[in-house]
Design an enzyme around this catalytic site. Structure first.
Site, PDB file in Angstrom:
ATOM      1  N   TRP A 325       0.797  -1.087  -0.125  1.00 48.57           N
ATOM      2  CA  TRP A 325       0.110   0.312  -0.055  1.00 48.57           C
ATOM      3  C   TRP A 325       0.850   1.301  -0.123  1.00 48.57           C
ATOM      4  CZ3 TRP A 325      -0.286   4.072   3.182  1.00 48.57           C
ATOM      5  CH2 TRP A 325      -1.460   5.056   3.220  1.00 48.57           C
ATOM      6  N   HIS A 326       2.065   1.400   0.725  1.00 48.50           N
ATOM      7  CA  HIS A 326       2.792   2.392   0.778  1.00 48.50           C
ATOM      8  C   HIS A 326       3.600   2.697  -0.556  1.00 48.50           C
ATOM      9  CE1 HIS A 326       2.479   1.449   4.772  1.00 48.50           C
ATOM     10  NE2 HIS A 326       2.800   2.716   5.192  1.00 48.50           N
ATOM     11  N   GLY A 327       3.812   1.687  -1.394  1.00 45.88           N
ATOM     12  CA  GLY A 327       4.497   2.127  -2.530  1.00 45.88           C
ATOM     13  C   GLY A 327       4.678   0.897  -3.331  1.00 45.88           C
ATOM     14  N   PHE A 476       1.924   8.407  -1.211  1.00 47.14           N
ATOM     15  CA  PHE A 476       1.424   7.127  -1.018  1.00 47.14           C
ATOM     16  C   PHE A 476      -0.200   7.111  -1.572  1.00 47.14           C
ATOM     17  CE2 PHE A 476       4.399   6.394   2.337  1.00 47.14           C
ATOM     18  CZ  PHE A 476       5.409   6.245   1.623  1.00 47.14           C
TER      19      PHE A 476
END
Lengths: 476, 323
Positions: A325-327, A476
């Protein structure tokens, strides 16, 4: 528009005055003003992506309307699938498409030019990961009949685009935020004053602590091969405080801003560096994201199972996805999996004298200082993956820290400004049961002392601001 | 958080203004006054940017050469020593992305511009374009009149102090309290800029060679590919506008040169050769290991002092005057 910019300093009072002057007549007017303010706020960054927010809002609004009308389970599932495909599809296209194409090409040793799907030159719309999760959770909650669907499109558009939390959270659930758009807001003096104080605290965290820590981290992580173990360890510790103060500072400003408009947003951080275990860390760090994944990924996978292996499998999938999800980078996935590994170890059940316990149980019995060192060491190690450009760099830094390479000369890089970190810790520790350190200042001090304190922090923000950095979580 | 049960709600807008708005305004009046005073004071500090901006505004019609680059170029090229009317618009940590934005903002304002000078020093192609210096955008807008914001600007975008309070407070203290004002010529070149590591070590060669230095040795082929393609676009832009291009890399001292990563260096050179093959009219002045530069010509391993700048600028001038 950045929260720490002059543009926002001008935008906020104008939006506030218009909202309470025009919008106090009725809810509809209030929400219209909020919607307009939110679309202006977002459009000033890139007006083209307003259409994406609008489309996401419309899709999930109508999914919500159609779900209760569906006669069969299959029909309900297919309506929900529309929301899931839309939200995850948009997220995939803008955020992960190139990552997966590159991975696919590498896996099959294809050259980019040989491959039919070439990578896309697209930018990631700010806040996409936040608002798609918010709209997706709304549809799932309506599907599960945990909330009733919104029948007011204006309120729903406001819920998706509410500017204080639009671009970097907190990720609000419909059951908390949506009803607040349905009822009339009256100006609450105490809430508004508290909002301003929380904004001040958030700005201090971001501009003074995070941006100064960024100087150290950027300098040392730019050429880890030129720095010894102590310097790399120092930079890694400061990176933890950089992301914490960057993101928690943003959340504080978001929550404070919402309060000025009569809204109460969810708490997103709770002094995570005081966690006794990695498992507890995730109850204190980015709380709204953790809850989201617990409710919609971990919960359905684990299904309240008491089986350690089932729960561990669910944990690894959830934490891997939290990382992703963060990247779109392997470093984030490893960041998540590393934490899953440590949590799964903490949870290993052991039977002692007929009683089933785990490491977590012992951690709660140990002195706070020791357990904080334990959890902080693990969290900081995972943060090295978070900050590194690739896995090679992360392993290189960890290896170099462990090798004991002399740091000659060791430099603090920002001199005594590093002391703002202990100041932050002390203030947060002694006010740990409150939303932020300035909460009860009204009842403890007179106006002169109070204002002197505010001016002191404004002075810190002006005088000791680090080089202006984008909020990390914007990407993000 | 305030007690939700306690009723502190206000329904009249006038009461909101009186009980909340007024105290807030009173609170912020000193802050706004101080910020305004600071802004005015910052605006009065002479800096490379303000002087280059003045020069640009006065001489725009006659400028023939524009020099872009980082602090290495800022310290190495004294435009007053170039026989053609020259604008040196380089600044600290300025990479090709900023150079290109500035060039695009200038090209229509400089009707006589014939030559542009770009920097490609040792690590240039493998150092990512930086975005963290975006506090310079208000500086470019205010002094050069060039919008590098990627959006329409507002008057607030020209405010300097608020763009980077920490940096400009330091400037204010340096100028008004410590009175450590640099001396500039009319091209924005700092004439008394001798301070640096080498002077601190009394130009002692042994000490200098043993002194740790900050040099990028991070190899990044991805960055190289991106930066090289970007630079090629810059060359194409110059070609389309009929501008001659000179690529320079100023002298660097032995302690710096010996720590350069040989792979980065080789790739830089081969990339330059490939670019020259595509644009054969581009000229090079790579002086990194030029033996004519003595230790006393440097401030530190990769920055010349005014003495070194004089030598290098003359070399550049000579190149600019040859056909």
């Amino acid at each position: 528009m950045l929260f720490n910019s002059l543009s926002f300093g001008l935008f906020l009072p104008i939006a506030f005055l218009v909202y309470w002057a025009i919008g106090r007549q009725n809810i509809r007017q209030q929400n219209l003003v909020l919607l307009l303010a939110s679309y202006i706020f977002y459009g000033l960054w890139d007006w083209r992506f307003l259409s994406l927010i609008f489309a996401s809002s419309i899709v999930d609004y109508y999914v919500g309307i159609l779900l209760p009308k569906a006669q069969t389970k299959e029909r309900k599932n297919s309506i929900l699938a529309l929301s899931v495909v839309w939200n995850l599809g948009v997220l995939f296209l803008f955020k992960y498409y190139n990552f997966f194409i590159a991975g696919f090409s590498e896996l099959f040793a294809l050259n980019a030019e040989d491959y039919v799907f070439s990578s896309l030159r697209i930018i990631l719309p700010v806040g996409l990961s936040f608002y798609t999760f918010q709209t997706l959770s709304y549809s799932i909650d309506v599907y599960r009949e945990r909330i009733k669907p919104s029948t007011n499109i204006l309120n729903f558009l406001c819920f998706v685009s509410f500017f204080p939390q639009l671009v970097a959270g907190p990720i609000e659930r419909a059951r908390n935020l949506l009803p607040q758009f349905d009822k009339e807001r009256k100006f609450d003096l105490d809430l508004a004053k508290d909002g301003l104080r929380q904004i001040l605290w958030g700005l201090f965290k971001k501009v003074v602590v995070a941006d100064n820590a960024a100087v150290v981290v950027n300098t040392i992580y730019a050429s880890p091969e030129d720095h010894g173990s102590l310097s790399l360890l120092y930079a890694s510790v400061l990176f933890f405080f950089q992301i914490y103060c960057d993101f928690a500072g943003y959340s504080d400003i978001a929550i404070g801003t919402a309060r000025l408009f009569g809204f109460r947003l969810s708490k997103n951080f709770n002094i995570p560096y005081l966690s006794r275990s990695v498992a507890e860390f995730w109850q204190r760090w980015h709380i709204t994201l953790t809850k989201w994944f617990t409710d919609y990924v971990y919960g359905p996978l684990a299904k309240n199972s008491k089986n350690y292996l089932v729960r561990t499998g669910a944990l690894f999938i959830s934490m891997g996805l939290i990382g992703l999800w963060h990247g779109a980078n392997w470093t984030f996935i490893v960041f998540g999996l590393f934490q899953a590994l440590t949590i799964s170890i903490e949870r290993i059940p052991v039977t002692i004298k007929g009683k089933v316990v785990n490491i977590n149980y012992y951690l709660t019995k140990m002195p706070l200082g020791l357990t904080v060192i334990y959890s902080f060491t693990l969290i900081m190690t995972s943060c090295i993956f978070f900050r590194s450009e690739n896995l090679d760099m992360a392993f290189y830094i960890i290896g170099r820290i462990l090798e004991g390479v002399p740091s000659e000369p060791f430099s603090l890089e920002i001199g005594w400004r590093v002391l703002f970190i202990p100041l932050l810790i002390l203030m947060e520790y002694f006010t740990r049961n409150q939303d932020h350190p300035f909460v009860k200042i009204d009842s403890k001090t007179g106006r002169v002392a109070r204002w002197a304190m505010y001016y002191l922090f404004i002075f810190f923000i002006f005088r000791y601001a680090g080089p202006k950095e984008e909020f990390i979580y914007f990407q993000f | 958080m305030p007690d939700p049960k306690k009723n502190s709600s206000i329904s009249s807008f006038k009461a909101i203004l009186k009980r909340f708005g007024l105290p807030v305004v009173i609170f912020f009046i000193p802050v706004v006054i101080i910020a305004t005073v600071l802004e005015v004071m910052v605006g009065k500090i002479p800096s490379t940017y303000s002087i280059v901006g003045d020069y640009l505004n006065k001489e725009a019609a006659d400028i023939e050469v524009a020099v872009f680059g980082s602090s290495q170029i800022k310290n190495s090229v004294d435009a007053s020593l170039i026989s053609k009317n020259t604008l040196n618009i380089s600044s600290s940590a300025q990479h090709h992305n900023t150079d290109f934005e500035l060039l695009k903002g200038l090209v229509d304002r400089l009707p006589n511009l014939k030559t542009v000078v770009f920097e490609v020093s040792y690590g240039h192609f493998e150092i990512p374009h930086n975005s963290k210096y975006y506090w310079k955008r208000p500086v470019f807008l205010k002094y050069y009149g060039i919008n590098t914001f990627d959006r329409a600007t507002t008057p607030a975008d020209s405010l300097l102090y608020m763009s980077h309070p920490g940096f400009f407070t330091k400037q204010l203290l340096g100028h008004y309290v410590k009175d450590s004002l640099p001396q500039f010529n009319r091209h924005g070149f700092e004439l008394n800029n001798y301070k640096g590591r080498f002077k601190k070590l009394n130009y002692d060669l042994q000490k200098i060679l043993n002194d740790p230095i900050n040099i990028s040795r991070r190899e990044s082929k991805e960055t190289l590919a991106y930066n090289a393609a970007y630079f090629k676009d810059m060359l194409a832009f110059c070609n389309n506008h009929g501008l001659e291009v000179v690529i320079i890399s100023p002298p660097t001292f032995a302690n710096y040169n010996e720590k350069r990563d040989q792979n980065i260096l080789k790739r830089r050179d081969s990339t330059l050769q490939a670019l020259l093959a595509a644009y054969p009219e581009v000229r090079l002045l790579i002086s990194e290991t030029d033996p004519r530069y003595m230790v006393t010509d440097f401030r530190n391993g990769n920055h010349l002092n005014p003495d070194g700048a004089e030598k290098f600028t003359k070399q550049l001038d000579s190149l600019l005057n040859t056909n």
